[in-house]
Scaffold this motif. Structure first.
Motif, PDB file in Angstrom:
ATOM      1  N   VAL A  22       0.855  -1.181   0.000  1.00  0.00           N
ATOM      2  CA  VAL A  22       0.000   0.000   0.000  1.00  0.00           C
ATOM      3  C   VAL A  22       0.895   1.237   0.000  1.00  0.00           C
ATOM      4  CG1 VAL A  22      -1.777   1.262   1.270  1.00  0.00           C
ATOM      5  CG2 VAL A  22      -1.793  -1.237   1.249  1.00  0.00           C
ATOM      6  N   ARG A  23       0.509   2.237  -0.773  1.00  0.00           N
ATOM      7  CA  ARG A  23       1.326   3.432  -0.875  1.00  0.00           C
ATOM      8  C   ARG A  23       0.466   4.689  -0.762  1.00  0.00           C
ATOM      9  NH1 ARG A  23       4.726   4.776  -6.335  1.00  0.00           N
ATOM     10  NH2 ARG A  23       2.609   5.158  -7.127  1.00  0.00           N
ATOM     11  N   VAL A  24       1.033   5.716  -0.137  1.00  0.00           N
ATOM     12  CA  VAL A  24       0.412   7.037  -0.161  1.00  0.00           C
ATOM     13  C   VAL A  24       0.610   7.586  -1.572  1.00  0.00           C
ATOM     14  CG1 VAL A  24       0.396   9.349   0.827  1.00  0.00           C
ATOM     15  CG2 VAL A  24       0.963   7.382   2.277  1.00  0.00           C
ATOM     16  N   PRO A  25      -0.455   8.017  -2.254  1.00  0.00           N
ATOM     17  CA  PRO A  25      -0.311   8.463  -3.641  1.00  0.00           C
ATOM     18  C   PRO A  25       0.668   9.624  -3.786  1.00  0.00           C
ATOM     19  CG  PRO A  25      -2.625   8.164  -3.092  1.00  0.00           C
ATOM     20  CD  PRO A  25      -1.859   8.054  -1.802  1.00  0.00           C
ATOM     21  N   LEU A  26       1.387   9.637  -4.902  1.00  0.00           N
ATOM     22  CA  LEU A  26       2.230  10.770  -5.236  1.00  0.00           C
ATOM     23  C   LEU A  26       1.340  11.940  -5.641  1.00  0.00           C
ATOM     24  CD1 LEU A  26       4.932   8.864  -7.319  1.00  0.00           C
ATOM     25  CD2 LEU A  26       5.142   9.675  -4.956  1.00  0.00           C
ATOM     26  N   MET A  27       1.870  13.144  -5.487  1.00  0.00           N
ATOM     27  CA  MET A  27       1.082  14.344  -5.765  1.00  0.00           C
ATOM     28  C   MET A  27       1.669  15.079  -6.968  1.00  0.00           C
ATOM     29  SD  MET A  27      -1.475  16.366  -4.802  1.00  0.00           S
ATOM     30  CE  MET A  27      -1.833  15.907  -3.104  1.00  0.00           C
ATOM     31  N   SER A  28       0.840  15.332  -7.972  1.00  0.00           N
ATOM     32  CA  SER A  28       1.284  16.112  -9.126  1.00  0.00           C
ATOM     33  C   SER A  28       1.086  17.602  -8.841  1.00  0.00           C
ATOM     34  CB  SER A  28       0.502  15.723 -10.373  1.00  0.00           C
ATOM     35  OG  SER A  28      -0.835  16.182 -10.284  1.00  0.00           O
ATOM     36  N   ARG A  29       1.820  18.416  -9.571  1.00  0.00           N
ATOM     37  CA  ARG A  29       1.685  19.862  -9.412  1.00  0.00           C
ATOM     38  C   ARG A  29       0.279  20.331  -9.781  1.00  0.00           C
ATOM     39  NH1 ARG A  29       5.857  23.337  -8.961  1.00  0.00           N
ATOM     40  NH2 ARG A  29       7.256  21.669  -9.673  1.00  0.00           N
ATOM     41  N   VAL A  30      -0.272  19.738 -10.853  1.00  0.00           N
ATOM     42  CA  VAL A  30      -1.612  20.135 -11.295  1.00  0.00           C
ATOM     43  C   VAL A  30      -2.648  19.805 -10.228  1.00  0.00           C
ATOM     44  CG1 VAL A  30      -3.447  19.632 -12.969  1.00  0.00           C
ATOM     45  CG2 VAL A  30      -1.092  19.971 -13.750  1.00  0.00           C
ATOM     46  N   ARG A  31      -2.571  18.594  -9.678  1.00  0.00           N
ATOM     47  CA  ARG A  31      -3.546  18.196  -8.650  1.00  0.00           C
ATOM     48  C   ARG A  31      -3.364  19.016  -7.387  1.00  0.00           C
ATOM     49  NH1 ARG A  31      -7.329  14.899  -7.122  1.00  0.00           N
ATOM     50  NH2 ARG A  31      -7.302  13.727  -5.172  1.00  0.00           N
ATOM     51  N   PHE A  32      -2.120  19.313  -7.028  1.00  0.00           N
ATOM     52  CA  PHE A  32      -1.865  20.125  -5.844  1.00  0.00           C
ATOM     53  C   PHE A  32      -2.494  21.507  -5.992  1.00  0.00           C
ATOM     54  CE2 PHE A  32       0.865  23.198  -3.566  1.00  0.00           C
ATOM     55  CZ  PHE A  32       0.642  22.756  -2.275  1.00  0.00           C
ATOM     56  N   ARG A  33      -2.342  22.109  -7.158  1.00  0.00           N
ATOM     57  CA  ARG A  33      -2.932  23.434  -7.374  1.00  0.00           C
ATOM     58  C   ARG A  33      -4.452  23.384  -7.352  1.00  0.00           C
ATOM     59  NH1 ARG A  33       1.135  25.648 -12.196  1.00  0.00           N
ATOM     60  NH2 ARG A  33       2.904  26.104 -10.793  1.00  0.00           N
ATOM     61  N   GLU A  34      -5.018  22.288  -7.879  1.00  0.00           N
ATOM     62  CA  GLU A  34      -6.472  22.130  -7.823  1.00  0.00           C
ATOM     63  C   GLU A  34      -6.953  22.047  -6.382  1.00  0.00           C
ATOM     64  OE1 GLU A  34      -9.913  18.844  -9.018  1.00  0.00           O
ATOM     65  OE2 GLU A  34      -7.796  18.441  -9.419  1.00  0.00           O
ATOM     66  N   LEU A  35      -6.305  21.198  -5.581  1.00  0.00           N
ATOM     67  CA  LEU A  35      -6.696  21.043  -4.186  1.00  0.00           C
ATOM     68  C   LEU A  35      -6.514  22.341  -3.416  1.00  0.00           C
ATOM     69  CD1 LEU A  35      -5.195  17.513  -3.449  1.00  0.00           C
ATOM     70  CD2 LEU A  35      -7.625  18.113  -3.461  1.00  0.00           C
ATOM     71  N   THR A  36      -5.448  23.083  -3.715  1.00  0.00           N
ATOM     72  CA  THR A  36      -5.220  24.359  -3.033  1.00  0.00           C
ATOM     73  C   THR A  36      -6.329  25.350  -3.351  1.00  0.00           C
ATOM     74  OG1 THR A  36      -2.817  24.037  -3.029  1.00  0.00           O
ATOM     75  CG2 THR A  36      -3.614  26.291  -2.766  1.00  0.00           C
ATOM     76  N   ALA A  37      -6.750  25.405  -4.622  1.00  0.00           N
ATOM     77  CA  ALA A  37      -7.831  26.318  -5.014  1.00  0.00           C
ATOM     78  C   ALA A  37      -9.133  25.961  -4.304  1.00  0.00           C
ATOM     79  CB  ALA A  37      -8.022  26.278  -6.532  1.00  0.00           C
ATOM     80  N   VAL A  38      -9.414  24.662  -4.208  1.00  0.00           N
ATOM     81  CA  VAL A  38     -10.642  24.228  -3.523  1.00  0.00           C
ATOM     82  C   VAL A  38     -10.554  24.542  -2.037  1.00  0.00           C
ATOM     83  CG1 VAL A  38     -12.085  22.243  -2.955  1.00  0.00           C
ATOM     84  CG2 VAL A  38     -11.120  22.468  -5.248  1.00  0.00           C
ATOM     85  N   ARG A  39      -9.367  24.323  -1.447  1.00  0.00           N
ATOM     86  CA  ARG A  39      -9.185  24.638  -0.025  1.00  0.00           C
ATOM     87  C   ARG A  39      -9.422  26.113   0.248  1.00  0.00           C
ATOM     88  NH1 ARG A  39      -3.800  23.429   2.488  1.00  0.00           N
ATOM     89  NH2 ARG A  39      -4.994  23.871   4.376  1.00  0.00           N
ATOM     90  N   LEU A  40      -8.896  26.965  -0.607  1.00  0.00           N
ATOM     91  CA  LEU A  40      -9.068  28.407  -0.399  1.00  0.00           C
ATOM     92  C   LEU A  40     -10.553  28.778  -0.366  1.00  0.00           C
ATOM     93  CD1 LEU A  40      -6.191  29.764  -2.657  1.00  0.00           C
ATOM     94  CD2 LEU A  40      -6.382  30.067  -0.172  1.00  0.00           C
ATOM     95  N   ALA A  41     -11.329  28.152  -1.241  1.00  0.00           N
ATOM     96  CA  ALA A  41     -12.756  28.466  -1.283  1.00  0.00           C
ATOM     97  C   ALA A  41     -13.488  27.896  -0.073  1.00  0.00           C
ATOM     98  CB  ALA A  41     -13.359  27.912  -2.578  1.00  0.00           C
ATOM     99  N   ILE A  42     -13.298  26.612   0.207  1.00  0.00           N
ATOM    100  CA  ILE A  42     -14.077  25.948   1.249  1.00  0.00           C
ATOM    101  C   ILE A  42     -13.578  26.301   2.648  1.00  0.00           C
ATOM    102  CG2 ILE A  42     -14.710  23.701   2.209  1.00  0.00           C
ATOM    103  CD1 ILE A  42     -14.860  22.647  -0.630  1.00  0.00           C
ATOM    104  N   GLU A  43     -12.271  26.245   2.861  1.00  0.00           N
ATOM    105  CA  GLU A  43     -11.742  26.563   4.188  1.00  0.00           C
ATOM    106  C   GLU A  43     -11.834  28.064   4.464  1.00  0.00           C
ATOM    107  OE1 GLU A  43      -8.036  24.418   5.113  1.00  0.00           O
ATOM    108  OE2 GLU A  43      -8.594  23.000   3.519  1.00  0.00           O
ATOM    109  N   GLY A  44     -11.773  28.878   3.404  1.00  0.00           N
ATOM    110  CA  GLY A  44     -11.994  30.311   3.599  1.00  0.00           C
ATOM    111  C   GLY A  44     -13.403  30.588   4.091  1.00  0.00           C
ATOM    112  N   PHE A  45     -14.383  29.903   3.490  1.00  0.00           N
ATOM    113  CA  PHE A  45     -15.765  30.013   3.955  1.00  0.00           C
ATOM    114  C   PHE A  45     -15.878  29.563   5.403  1.00  0.00           C
ATOM    115  CE2 PHE A  45     -19.800  27.625   4.544  1.00  0.00           C
ATOM    116  CZ  PHE A  45     -20.676  28.699   4.527  1.00  0.00           C
ATOM    117  N   ALA A  46     -15.171  28.474   5.745  1.00  0.00           N
ATOM    118  CA  ALA A  46     -15.217  27.975   7.123  1.00  0.00           C
ATOM    119  C   ALA A  46     -14.661  28.998   8.104  1.00  0.00           C
ATOM    120  CB  ALA A  46     -14.430  26.669   7.232  1.00  0.00           C
ATOM    121  N   ALA A  47     -13.607  29.703   7.723  1.00  0.00           N
ATOM    122  CA  ALA A  47     -13.041  30.726   8.605  1.00  0.00           C
ATOM    123  C   ALA A  47     -14.069  31.828   8.875  1.00  0.00           C
ATOM    124  CB  ALA A  47     -11.779  31.317   7.987  1.00  0.00           C
TER     125      ALA A  47
END
Length: 241
Positions: free
Chosen positions: A87-112
């Motif tokens: 079993v392995r922790v998945p590797l992270m691509s730059r594209v996916r990292f930027r996607e997750l960061t954009a989603v975090r900014l929207a959702i976690e920003g709302f949470a703040a």
């Protein structure tokens, strides 16, 4: 000769009622919770491998609950199974990292913002406790990276729980299951990053804004924290192109 019979029990004894409802948690659920915590806290890194047997031996359980927990994490792409069954922790691509960061900014920003609206005094106490735990590591001459990443995660979720919106917290947990493993690139790769990265100051600003019920200011502090960490993580060269 009298005919004796056992008395009927007509109601639940008071002593039993005082116990309350017992939580039914299977071993599989407990293993799942432990692995989730390691992933969200950034204590497992992308590409890190483990065998089901080694996990079972470490946790002191049989292999069946481990297989059950891992299957759940594989289904939501938090872990992946290799051809050799490791079993392995998945590797992270730059594209996916930027996607997750954009989603975090929207959702976690709302949470703040919602935390600033709905927080209680107990919520502020919890935030300050984890903020201090992170600050202790940032100021230490010999910081413990594992403790720092755990304190960082607990601090953020103290903010998110202050929203009073369990569904929102669950959505954020799903994001952190995927982004958590790369957080160690920020806080583990260099002890100096703890002192110079600005996270401690952004945490301070975030708590102050939530306590003052300034939603927009809280959102900005959180965004600065996420963006600062994301910029550094990209600079490490550890993300896949």
């Amino acid at each position: 000769m009298s005919n004796l019979s056992s008395p009927r029990i007509t109601k639940t004894p008071t002593a039993i009622m005082q116990i309350g409802r017992l939580e039914r948690v299977t071993l599989g659920e407990r293993v799942h919770a432990e692995l989730r915590e390691l992933l969200m806290s950034g204590e497992l890194a992308p590409g890190q491998k483990m065998s089901l047997r080694s996990v079972a031996e470490t946790l002191g359980v049989s292999i069946m609950p481990v297989r059950e927990a891992v299957a759940r994490l594989v289904s939501d792409r938090s872990l992946e199974v290799l051809p050799n069954r490791a079993v392995r922790v998945p590797l992270m691509s730059r594209v996916r990292f930027r996607e997750l960061t954009a989603v975090r900014l929207a959702i976690e920003g709302f949470a703040a913002e919602e935390a600033a609206r709905n927080r209680s005094d107990a919520d502020i106490f919890a935030m300050r406790r984890f903020e201090q735990a992170f600050l202790d590591q940032a100021r230490s001459p010999d910081p413990q990276a594992d403790q720092a990443v755990r304190a960082n995660k607990e601090f953020h979720f103290a903010v998110y729980r202050a929203t009073g919106l369990p569904t929102l917290v669950g959505i954020i947990e799903g994001l952190w299951l995927k982004i958590g493993p790369v957080l160690n690139f920020d806080l583990k790769i260099s002890p100096d990053r703890l002192r110079t990265g600005g996270a401690a100051e952004q945490h301070r600003r975030l708590v102050a804004a939530v306590e003052a019920r300034h939603g927009a200011t809280a959102r900005k502090a959180l965004a600065d924290d996420i963006e600062g960490a994301a910029s550094f993580i990209e600079s490490t060269g550890r993300l896949m192109d």
